[in-house]
Design a protein around this motif. Structure first.
Motif, PDB file in Angstrom:
ATOM      1  N   LYS A 288       0.818  -1.215   0.000  1.00 56.81           N
ATOM      2  CA  LYS A 288       0.000   0.000   0.000  1.00 56.81           C
ATOM      3  C   LYS A 288       0.850   1.262   0.000  1.00 56.81           C
ATOM      4  O   LYS A 288       0.410   2.312  -0.430  1.00 56.81           O
ATOM      5  N   ALA A 289       2.051   1.154   0.582  1.00 52.01           N
ATOM      6  CA  ALA A 289       2.869   2.340   0.825  1.00 52.01           C
ATOM      7  C   ALA A 289       3.627   2.777  -0.426  1.00 52.01           C
ATOM      8  O   ALA A 289       4.296   1.968  -1.069  1.00 52.01           O
ATOM      9  N   GLU A 290       3.519   4.059  -0.732  1.00 50.68           N
ATOM     10  CA  GLU A 290       4.320   4.618  -1.819  1.00 50.68           C
ATOM     11  C   GLU A 290       5.784   4.629  -1.385  1.00 50.68           C
ATOM     12  O   GLU A 290       6.086   4.684  -0.191  1.00 50.68           O
ATOM     13  N   PRO A 291       6.723   4.580  -2.335  1.00 53.90           N
ATOM     14  CA  PRO A 291       8.149   4.522  -1.989  1.00 53.90           C
ATOM     15  C   PRO A 291       8.607   5.625  -1.025  1.00 53.90           C
ATOM     16  O   PRO A 291       9.396   5.369  -0.117  1.00 53.90           O
ATOM     17  N   ALA A 292       8.113   6.840  -1.193  1.00 54.07           N
ATOM     18  CA  ALA A 292       8.530   7.938  -0.306  1.00 54.07           C
ATOM     19  C   ALA A 292       8.093   7.670   1.132  1.00 54.07           C
ATOM     20  O   ALA A 292       8.812   8.017   2.079  1.00 54.07           O
ATOM     21  N   LEU A 293       6.937   7.043   1.318  1.00 54.89           N
ATOM     22  CA  LEU A 293       6.479   6.718   2.666  1.00 54.89           C
ATOM     23  C   LEU A 293       7.352   5.630   3.276  1.00 54.89           C
ATOM     24  O   LEU A 293       7.754   5.723   4.438  1.00 54.89           O
ATOM     25  N   LEU A 294       7.675   4.606   2.500  1.00 55.26           N
ATOM     26  CA  LEU A 294       8.557   3.552   3.000  1.00 55.26           C
ATOM     27  C   LEU A 294       9.906   4.128   3.415  1.00 55.26           C
ATOM     28  O   LEU A 294      10.464   3.743   4.448  1.00 55.26           O
ATOM     29  N   GLN A 295      10.416   5.071   2.636  1.00 56.29           N
ATOM     30  CA  GLN A 295      11.689   5.713   2.967  1.00 56.29           C
ATOM     31  C   GLN A 295      11.565   6.506   4.268  1.00 56.29           C
ATOM     32  O   GLN A 295      12.432   6.428   5.144  1.00 56.29           O
ATOM     33  N   GLN A 296      10.480   7.261   4.412  1.00 59.10           N
ATOM     34  CA  GLN A 296      10.264   8.041   5.630  1.00 59.10           C
ATOM     35  C   GLN A 296      10.187   7.126   6.855  1.00 59.10           C
ATOM     36  O   GLN A 296      10.768   7.421   7.903  1.00 59.10           O
ATOM     37  N   LEU A 297       9.485   6.013   6.735  1.00 57.63           N
ATOM     38  CA  LEU A 297       9.354   5.073   7.840  1.00 57.63           C
ATOM     39  C   LEU A 297      10.702   4.427   8.175  1.00 57.63           C
ATOM     40  O   LEU A 297      11.046   4.262   9.347  1.00 57.63           O
ATOM     41  N   ASP A 298      11.461   4.098   7.150  1.00 61.08           N
ATOM     42  CA  ASP A 298      12.786   3.512   7.360  1.00 61.08           C
ATOM     43  C   ASP A 298      13.704   4.500   8.088  1.00 61.08           C
ATOM     44  O   ASP A 298      14.407   4.127   9.029  1.00 61.08           O
ATOM     45  N   GLU A 299      13.677   5.746   7.682  1.00 60.00           N
ATOM     46  CA  GLU A 299      14.501   6.777   8.321  1.00 60.00           C
ATOM     47  C   GLU A 299      14.115   6.984   9.786  1.00 60.00           C
ATOM     48  O   GLU A 299      14.951   7.339  10.608  1.00 60.00           O
ATOM     49  N   ALA A 300      12.863   6.727  10.111  1.00 57.10           N
ATOM     50  CA  ALA A 300      12.388   6.868  11.491  1.00 57.10           C
ATOM     51  C   ALA A 300      12.530   5.547  12.266  1.00 57.10           C
ATOM     52  O   ALA A 300      12.086   5.456  13.408  1.00 57.10           O
ATOM     53  N   HIS A 301      13.122   4.545  11.640  1.00 58.49           N
ATOM     54  CA  HIS A 301      13.343   3.222  12.255  1.00 58.49           C
ATOM     55  C   HIS A 301      12.030   2.552  12.644  1.00 58.49           C
ATOM     56  O   HIS A 301      11.909   1.964  13.720  1.00 58.49           O
ATOM     57  N   VAL A 302      11.056   2.652  11.751  1.00 54.39           N
ATOM     58  CA  VAL A 302       9.756   2.018  11.954  1.00 54.39           C
ATOM     59  C   VAL A 302       9.732   0.729  11.142  1.00 54.39           C
ATOM     60  O   VAL A 302      10.008   0.736   9.949  1.00 54.39           O
ATOM     61  N   ASP A 303       9.421  -0.376  11.823  1.00 48.62           N
ATOM     62  CA  ASP A 303       9.253  -1.657  11.134  1.00 48.62           C
ATOM     63  C   ASP A 303       7.854  -1.694  10.535  1.00 48.62           C
ATOM     64  O   ASP A 303       6.884  -1.294  11.187  1.00 48.62           O
ATOM     65  N   VAL A 304       7.744  -2.185   9.307  1.00 46.74           N
ATOM     66  CA  VAL A 304       6.440  -2.334   8.661  1.00 46.74           C
ATOM     67  C   VAL A 304       6.156  -3.830   8.536  1.00 46.74           C
ATOM     68  O   VAL A 304       6.950  -4.558   7.950  1.00 46.74           O
ATOM     69  N   MET A 305       5.054  -4.234   9.141  1.00 44.68           N
ATOM     70  CA  MET A 305       4.651  -5.644   9.143  1.00 44.68           C
ATOM     71  C   MET A 305       3.276  -5.758   8.490  1.00 44.68           C
ATOM     72  O   MET A 305       2.516  -4.789   8.476  1.00 44.68           O
ATOM     73  N   PRO A 306       2.923  -6.947   7.989  1.00 49.59           N
ATOM     74  CA  PRO A 306       1.596  -7.113   7.384  1.00 49.59           C
ATOM     75  C   PRO A 306       0.477  -6.768   8.371  1.00 49.59           C
ATOM     76  O   PRO A 306       0.582  -7.047   9.569  1.00 49.59           O
TER      77      PRO A 306
END
Length: 196
Positions: free
Chosen positions: A114-132
């Motif tokens: 669901k996440a656009e690439p820019a959102l995934l990058q923002q979450l990664d930079e904030a050290h947020v794990d994304v799980m199903p």
């Protein structure tokens, strides 16, 4: 006298309860249940959010007072915390997601696709794990098995979330969501965005 007894006395029918883990809504929908929303999720720009994801998460950690984790199930709170917007619900710009904020780890339960690439990058930079999305219950069960204390705004969390924690041996600490309080206090950027 219980509500059930009063309803029966008034001629109401007694409904059978659901077994633990059984979802009454699923059984009512059957095969006619609509597909789960699959709208995209995007970044809500910092210029309008006024505060980074990292600083928001840190502020929530400081407000956990005695809890090992904070569970967020209100979609508007999840969107605010992660500076994101979505298109899963008509007229409400939020993605369908849950979040767990812990002392060292933060997890967003939202399907990666669901996440656009820019959102995934923002979450990664904030050290947020994304799980199903559908892995939230197993994560809560694991916290329960670890005897964790989980802060939950029980006014908006569904019963399955609370049950997953408690039946596995954890403790639910009923709280007013600190995210709800924080998002109610608008910063200058948020106020400017509301005026636009």
């Amino acid at each position: 006298e219980s509500l059930a007894a009063k309803l029966e006395a008034a001629g109401g029918k007694k409904l059978r309860g659901t077994a633990p883990g059984e979802n009454l809504v699923d059984s009512v929908w059957g095969e006619a249940r609509p597909a789960f929303p699959d709208g995209s999720a995007r970044v809500h720009p910092l210029e309008w959010a006024g505060q980074s994801v990292t600083s928001k998460i840190q502020a929530m950690r400081e407000r956990m007072s005695g809890a090992d984790a904070l569970l967020l199930s209100d979609l508007t709170e999840v969107a605010w915390l992660f500076n994101c917007r979505g298109s899963d619900l008509p007229n409400t710009p939020v993605p369908c997601a849950y979040a767990l904020v812990m002392k060292e780890v933060t997890t967003l339960f939202m399907d990666n696709s669901k996440a656009e690439p820019a959102l995934l990058q923002q979450l990664d930079e904030a050290h947020v794990d994304v799980m199903p999305y559908d892995s939230v219950l197993s994560a809560l069960q694991a916290l329960g098995e670890a005897k964790a204390k989980v802060a939950v705004d029980t006014t908006n969390a569904n019963a399955a979330l609370v049950e997953a924690i408690v039946t596995a041996g954890g403790e639910v600490l009923p709280v007013t969501s600190p995210v709800m309080v924080a998002k109610a206090l608008k910063n200058d950027a948020e106020l400017a965005g509301m005026r636009e």
